[in-house]
Design an enzyme around this catalytic site. Structure first.
Site, PDB file in Angstrom:
ATOM      1  N   TYR A  70       0.823  -1.211   0.000  1.00 51.81           N
ATOM      2  CA  TYR A  70       0.000   0.000   0.000  1.00 51.81           C
ATOM      3  C   TYR A  70       0.859   1.265   0.000  1.00 51.81           C
ATOM      4  O   TYR A  70       0.590   2.210   0.747  1.00 51.81           O
ATOM      5  CB  TYR A  70      -0.981   0.005   1.183  1.00 51.81           C
ATOM      6  CG  TYR A  70      -1.811  -1.241   1.308  1.00 51.81           C
ATOM      7  CD1 TYR A  70      -2.279  -1.928   0.189  1.00 51.81           C
ATOM      8  CD2 TYR A  70      -2.149  -1.755   2.557  1.00 51.81           C
ATOM      9  CE1 TYR A  70      -3.045  -3.076   0.309  1.00 51.81           C
ATOM     10  CE2 TYR A  70      -2.918  -2.901   2.698  1.00 51.81           C
ATOM     11  CZ  TYR A  70      -3.359  -3.556   1.563  1.00 51.81           C
ATOM     12  OH  TYR A  70      -4.124  -4.694   1.692  1.00 51.81           O
ATOM     13  N   HIS A  71       1.875   1.281  -0.887  1.00 51.11           N
ATOM     14  CA  HIS A  71       2.752   2.439  -0.993  1.00 51.11           C
ATOM     15  C   HIS A  71       2.807   2.981  -2.424  1.00 51.11           C
ATOM     16  O   HIS A  71       3.890   3.192  -2.970  1.00 51.11           O
ATOM     17  CB  HIS A  71       4.172   2.069  -0.546  1.00 51.11           C
ATOM     18  CG  HIS A  71       4.274   1.597   0.855  1.00 51.11           C
ATOM     19  ND1 HIS A  71       5.331   0.829   1.323  1.00 51.11           N
ATOM     20  CD2 HIS A  71       3.450   1.774   1.925  1.00 51.11           C
ATOM     21  CE1 HIS A  71       5.151   0.556   2.607  1.00 51.11           C
ATOM     22  NE2 HIS A  71       4.014   1.114   2.991  1.00 51.11           N
ATOM     23  N   PRO A  72       1.670   3.218  -3.081  1.00 48.57           N
ATOM     24  CA  PRO A  72       1.726   3.787  -4.434  1.00 48.57           C
ATOM     25  C   PRO A  72       2.353   5.174  -4.391  1.00 48.57           C
ATOM     26  O   PRO A  72       2.116   5.954  -3.473  1.00 48.57           O
ATOM     27  CB  PRO A  72       0.258   3.833  -4.865  1.00 48.57           C
ATOM     28  CG  PRO A  72      -0.505   3.928  -3.585  1.00 48.57           C
ATOM     29  CD  PRO A  72       0.272   3.099  -2.604  1.00 48.57           C
TER      30      PRO A  72
END
Length: 560
Positions: free
Chosen positions: A469-471
């Protein structure tokens, strides 16, 4: 309907809350902060242990999803993004990781961003933070953002993991956010006095009553208003009505790595072909908008535990009630931590100057999003390479801001990423086989000892890996000669006046760790740029680099 402000900030997430605080500190300017979501007054947001609950609630999460990923067996990947005051800082895992110093030096040297080296960024990390153990030349003690070390590793599994890493030859770091990132140590989190220190709590709550700050929640931005090539305001929907707010000075997009490129594209700024396909008139052909998408991919490496000391013994309704009651009454106990209280950063091979693999250790065996847990007692490490070579993109499908965009990460497209994952799996097995883990480790739950060859590891990764969850990086800053650079080094949109982007989309390359901390740093630094203030003086703090990095994969050989 129209109203005029000096600055309009789109998105009350990690960066937007910082900007709202810093820009409205000048009483002579009027600031409008627009947020598509609602308020953050939810026990599930404020209680650290409940982190998986708001992440699964459409009320707080945009719920984006990738296209079928071509190098991951066609799987679609969840991409949760916060839709609430505080943005993703209100629904994330609260891990506080700044990244390695060389990440920012890389921005400056390879990315062509003068003024963005580590020596320039460290003062802004310090300004943002209030570290529970006080200030030093690396840590801050006076900033809005509360950071701590949870329950100080009361579960013996945390310390066993650190000891195992030391036995494997990696060494121990007293503070991975300080002089030395590389090694094993205690993990830090954005938790203050047992409560989530989201950017809404840290930056917005203390200044919400400022007369010159207007906060509009449930306000969905449709587009940036343009007069030729100058941003003049924002059009947004609220309560079934359409509003136009004008900006006398600047519009700043802080809608995140999915939202900010979406808004630019809906405004006619982006790759011409993609805009036309979505039915948008091209105002400014800017090819890099939505390109260069980067993310961290990870697996849950799970083990059976020989002793009944894990979180799996606290998942029944009775224990959950006890945890919740203690937190409500005292803001302490298992409810006051995200449970990731030890971690590590290591290099996957010799010849790497700084780490490219990260570990989050959890004294339980369960999915990060809370959807499934191992029935017995177990523990796990979340592990994955942090410097991927694969690149993806974000493209709108229509002019409707509620219509989910097309997101393609292209995970594992690059062979280097597959090699790094194979190394990570094999190095993890070696670490978990160290004597410190022997009293606890009863064998793998997943992937299982039968997964050994490159082909077997690759197949398991394709089926088991999840987004961390690190776009990021979809509106990158860069020099004039970079065809994908959306922004200059002051985060101004190229070819458009009075328009900036400030959030994790501006990163040229993803940092070595979780993204909340560097996003806050970027916003702190951008606030000075927007206000025309002199930057904070550069730091001369020392950075530890393994002296043998060119020839050895770890600091020293494993213990005999």
């Amino acid at each position: 309907m129209s109203e005029s402000f000096d600055y309009i900030i789109v998105g009350a997430g990690s960066a937007g809350c910082v900007l709202a605080n810093r820009l409205s500190a000048d009483p002579d300017v009027r600031v409008l902060l627009l947020e598509a979501g609602g308020g953050d007054r939810s026990l599930f947001i404020q209680m650290p242990t409940a982190l998986s609950i708001p992440m699964n609630m459409p009320r707080f999460n945009w719920g984006y999803e990738s296209e079928p990923e071509p190098f991951m067996d066609g799987r679609r990947f969840d991409c949760p993004r916060g839709k609430v005051l505080g943005g993703s800082s209100s629904i994330n895992g609260m891990a506080y990781v700044r990244g390695h110093a060389r990440d920012f030096d890389q921005w400056e040297t390879e990315g062509g961003l003068d003024g963005w080296g580590y020596r320039h960024c460290l003062p802004y990390f310090r300004r943002a933070e209030s570290w529970i153990d006080g200030a030093d030349e690396y840590r801050g003690a006076d900033g809005p953002l509360g950071t701590s070390a949870g329950n100080r590793m009361r579960n013996p599994l945390y310390r066993a993991f650190i000891e195992a890493g030391d036995q494997a030859g990696y060494g121990v770091t007293p503070d991975y956010n300080g002089r030395r990132q590389e090694g094993f140590g205690a993990m830090h989190m954005t938790v203050r006095d047992g409560v989530r220190s989201s950017c809404a709590n840290a930056y917005l709550k203390p200044i919400r009553e400022r007369a010159n700050l207007t906060i509009a929640t449930e306000a969905v931005t449709r587009r940036v208003l343009l007069d030729g090539r100058r941003a003049t305001g924002v059009e947004y929907e609220r309560g079934g009505r359409v509003f136009q707010a004008t900006a006398r000075r600047e519009v700043v997009l802080s809608a995140g790595s999915i939202g900010s490129p979406m808004i630019l594209q809906m405004s006619g700024i982006g790759p011409a072909d993609a805009l036309r396909q979505a039915g948008v008139e091209v105002v400014h052909d800017l090819p890099g908008v939505g390109r260069n998408l980067q993310d961290h991919l990870e697996v849950y490496f799970q083990f059976r535990c020989a002793q009944p000391i894990t979180l799996n013994g606290h998942l029944d309704p009775f224990h959950k009630f006890l945890i919740g009651a203690r937190w409500v009454l005292f803001k302490s106990g298992l409810g006051a931590t995200n449970h990731f209280e030890s971690c590590a950063f290591i290099r996957s091979r010799a010849g790497l100057e700084w780490p490219d693999i990260q570990y989050h250790f959890l004294p339980g065996a369960m999915r990060y999003d809370g959807r499934a847990a191992f029935k017995g007692h177990g523990f796990q490490v979340h592990v994955g390479p942090n410097k991927p070579k694969s690149r993806g993109r974000v493209e709108i499908r229509s002019t409707d801001p509620r219509h989910r965009p097309s997101v393609l990460f292209n995970y594992m497209e690059a062979e280097e990423d597959r090699i790094a994952f194979r190394n990570a799996i094999r190095l993890t097995r070696e670490i978990m086989a160290q004597p410190a883990m022997a009293p606890y480790n009863q064998g793998e739950i997943q992937p299982g000892e039968t997964v050994q060859s490159d082909e077997e590891i690759d197949a398991w990764i394709r089926q088991a890996a999840e987004s961390a969850y690190h776009p990021s990086c979809t509106c990158k800053m860069g020099p004039d000669g970079d065809p994908l650079a959306v922004l200059d080094r002051e985060a101004r949109v190229r070819g458009v006046e009075a328009l900036r982007v400030v959030d994790s989309s501006v990163f040229p390359t993803i940092t070595n760790g979780n993204l909340n901390a560097p996003t806050i740093m970027v916003a702190e630094k951008a606030a000075d740029l927007i206000r025309g203030r002199d930057p904070l003086p550069p730091s001369n703090a020392e950075v530890w680099i393994a002296p043998n990095w060119e020839r050895d994969q770890r600091e020293r050989p494993p213990a005999a």
